[in-house]
Design a protein around this motif. Structure first.
Motif, PDB file in Angstrom:
ATOM      1  N   ASN A   7       0.666  -1.191  -0.016  1.00 29.86           N
ATOM      2  CA  ASN A   7       0.066   0.037   0.017  1.00 29.86           C
ATOM      3  C   ASN A   7       0.817   1.310   0.093  1.00 29.86           C
ATOM      4  N   GLU A   9       1.543   4.261  -1.894  1.00 29.81           N
ATOM      5  CA  GLU A   9       1.152   4.817  -3.363  1.00 29.81           C
ATOM      6  C   GLU A   9       2.001   5.748  -3.936  1.00 29.81           C
ATOM      7  N   SER A  49       5.819  -1.940 -12.505  1.00 34.51           N
ATOM      8  CA  SER A  49       4.503  -2.326 -12.266  1.00 34.51           C
ATOM      9  C   SER A  49       4.006  -1.362 -11.179  1.00 34.51           C
ATOM     10  N   GLY A  50       3.137  -0.862 -10.954  1.00 29.56           N
ATOM     11  CA  GLY A  50       2.576   0.035  -9.820  1.00 29.56           C
ATOM     12  C   GLY A  50       3.109   1.202  -9.710  1.00 29.56           C
ATOM     13  N   ASP A  94       9.445  -3.209  -9.005  1.00 31.90           N
ATOM     14  CA  ASP A  94       8.389  -4.167  -8.587  1.00 31.90           C
ATOM     15  C   ASP A  94       8.282  -5.466  -9.550  1.00 31.90           C
ATOM     16  N   TYR A 125       5.265  -2.287  -4.354  1.00 37.84           N
ATOM     17  CA  TYR A 125       3.644  -2.394  -4.951  1.00 37.84           C
ATOM     18  C   TYR A 125       3.407  -3.640  -5.213  1.00 37.84           C
ATOM     19  N   ASP A 126       4.021  -4.641  -5.930  1.00 36.22           N
ATOM     20  CA  ASP A 126       3.488  -5.595  -6.649  1.00 36.22           C
ATOM     21  C   ASP A 126       3.886  -7.024  -5.923  1.00 36.22           C
TER      22      ASP A 126
END
Length: 143
Positions: A7, A9, A49-50, A94, A125-126
């Motif tokens: 989480n 962000e 990713s993310g 990620d 993130y991933d």
């Protein structure tokens, strides 16, 4: 050691001031203070990713300012084969590059060997190792 911070962000890091970046990532900086060798994996040839590429660039610059060394996929392979328990790599993209993962079921696994020797990989993130990235900016589902 394997670490996963869920989480986190990124939400347009390109607009963040240094103070905002410090507030957002101070926990990671604090967690990594005890490591002699700190690096951030960053290689635009490989997918992420993310996080967007612009946010990834901000993240890279921020962690350089905090004493992290930048590792491309090729340099990452060499780095993890030489380092141990006093080292950590922030896997900012990620997606693990194919340089540290053996996609066949036989042979050594460089990332696993690094972890077995006490090295640390940190994902933001991933799901770690779910995707394996390639230098042509493609990825395979592995996990």
């Amino acid at each position: 050691m394997y670490r996963f911070l869920a989480n986190i962000e990124t939400a347009n890091l390109t607009g963040f001031t240094n103070a905002q970046l410090d507030a957002k990532f101070s926990g990671i900086v604090k967690m990594t203070e005890g490591f002699k060798d700190k690096a951030i994996y960053y290689d635009e040839r490989y997918p992420s990713s993310g996080i967007t590429i612009n946010d990834l660039r901000v993240l890279k610059a921020y962690f350089i300012s905090k004493g992290f060394q930048v590792l491309t996929a090729d340099k990452l392979k060499d780095w993890i084969s030489e380092k141990g328990s006093d080292s950590i790599v922030l896997m900012a993209q990620d997606i693990a590059p194919d340089t540290i993962v053996n996609l066949t079921s036989t042979g050594s696994q460089p990332a696993r060997d690094y972890l077995n020797h006490g090295g640390s990989l940190m994902w933001l993130y991933d799901i770690p190792f779910y995707h394996i990235g390639h230098a042509d900016n493609t990825k395979d589902v592995w996990g």
